[in-house]
Design an enzyme around this catalytic site. Structure first.
Site, mmCIF file in Angstrom:
data_model
loop_
_atom_site.group_PDB
_atom_site.id
_atom_site.type_symbol
_atom_site.label_atom_id
_atom_site.label_comp_id
_atom_site.label_asym_id
_atom_site.label_seq_id
_atom_site.Cartn_x
_atom_site.Cartn_y
_atom_site.Cartn_z
ATOM 1 N N GLU A 77 23.240 34.342 -8.577
ATOM 2 C CA GLU A 77 22.476 35.581 -8.442
ATOM 3 C C GLU A 77 22.769 36.492 -9.628
ATOM 4 O OE1 GLU A 77 22.572 39.670 -5.799
ATOM 5 O OE2 GLU A 77 23.190 37.802 -4.815
ATOM 6 N N ARG A 105 21.121 44.916 -12.686
ATOM 7 C CA ARG A 105 21.860 46.153 -12.936
ATOM 8 C C ARG A 105 21.984 46.459 -14.418
ATOM 9 N NH1 ARG A 105 26.965 45.147 -8.782
ATOM 10 N NH2 ARG A 105 25.700 44.516 -6.970
ATOM 11 N N THR A 135 19.735 42.601 -6.542
ATOM 12 C CA THR A 135 19.451 44.030 -6.676
ATOM 13 C C THR A 135 17.965 44.247 -6.949
ATOM 14 O OG1 THR A 135 21.641 44.161 -7.732
ATOM 15 C CG2 THR A 135 20.440 46.203 -7.491
ATOM 16 N N LYS A 184 20.511 39.107 3.748
ATOM 17 C CA LYS A 184 21.770 39.524 3.146
ATOM 18 C C LYS A 184 22.364 40.615 4.035
ATOM 19 C CE LYS A 184 23.535 41.893 -0.984
ATOM 20 N NZ LYS A 184 23.262 42.230 -2.401
#
Length: 220
Positions: free
Chosen positions: A47, A51, A75, A135
């Protein structure tokens, strides 16, 4: 080598390995050697979090040059990001939470996705929409293994990838739960090792993380 998550099928991201590495990259040039180290250590699903500005190019590089890896984007918080990262080659999507617009975009992407939840109501809302894999974030702060264990009774159809505050000492506790398929974490990609381009160390840490499947006893 054949990738373990072909686009023509839709197997669960939760079943590829006991640990999903959560990667933050400042330099896209580090993406390929990092991915190769993780795959060599037994962690094929990666993953790459959105960011940093380097994330989309890092995803593109891994998708193009490391076919053994199953690279995804983390994210993910807007529908626009869904389109951008899937165009770059992301093969799964992970979000810290969800909205109707984001969920619609992730569903339309055609790749597996893990919307983020932290409450029972959010889990029920996703189950109503046909989503069974999620998640759980932020895992430790949101109640940890005790909370997930409590959800397993009334909501056994939901499966989770807990992420947030999990390390090698606590990961086996999560993996032993019947409603946990894998855990997300970054301990096998410490920032100092990435900065030093110490791929051997990252491979070693990945191998130890991959071994947590056996340590948990019940992880699928």
């Amino acid at each position: 080598m054949t990738s373990p998550l072909p686009r023509s099928a839709d197997p669960s991201v939760l079943d590829l390995a006991p640990v999903l590495p959560v990667v933050v990259l400042a330099d896209a040039a580090d993406a390929v050697p990092l991915a190769r180290a993780l795959v060599a250590g037994g962690l094929p699903a990666i993953e790459v979090t959105l960011r940093t500005p380097a994330a989309p190019e890092a995803i593109r590089a891994i998708a193009a040059e490391v076919p053994e890896a199953v690279v995804g984007a983390g994210t993910v918080v807007t529908p626009e990001q869904v389109g951008a990262v899937t165009a770059a080659g992301a093969r799964f999507l992970v979000s810290p939470g969800w909205t109707e617009a984001l969920l619609t975009a992730m569903r339309a992407s055609g790749v597996p996705y893990l919307p983020g939840v932290s409450t029972a109501s959010e889990v029920v809302a996703l189950l109503e929409r046909g989503v069974r894999e999620m998640k759980f974030f932020p895992a430790q702060a949101a109640g940890g293994t005790a909370y997930l264990r409590s959800l397993a009774g009334p909501l056994p159809q939901a499966r989770f990838c807990p992420t947030g505050g999990i390390g090698p000492a606590t990961a086996p506790e999560y993996l032993a739960l019947p409603n946990v398929g894998c855990v997300g974490g970054s301990w096998m990609v410490p920032a100092e090792a990435v900065a030093a381009r110490d791929w051997d160390r990252i491979e070693e840490l990945a191998r130890a993380a991959a071994g947590l499947r056996g340590a948990s006893g019940t992880c699928r």
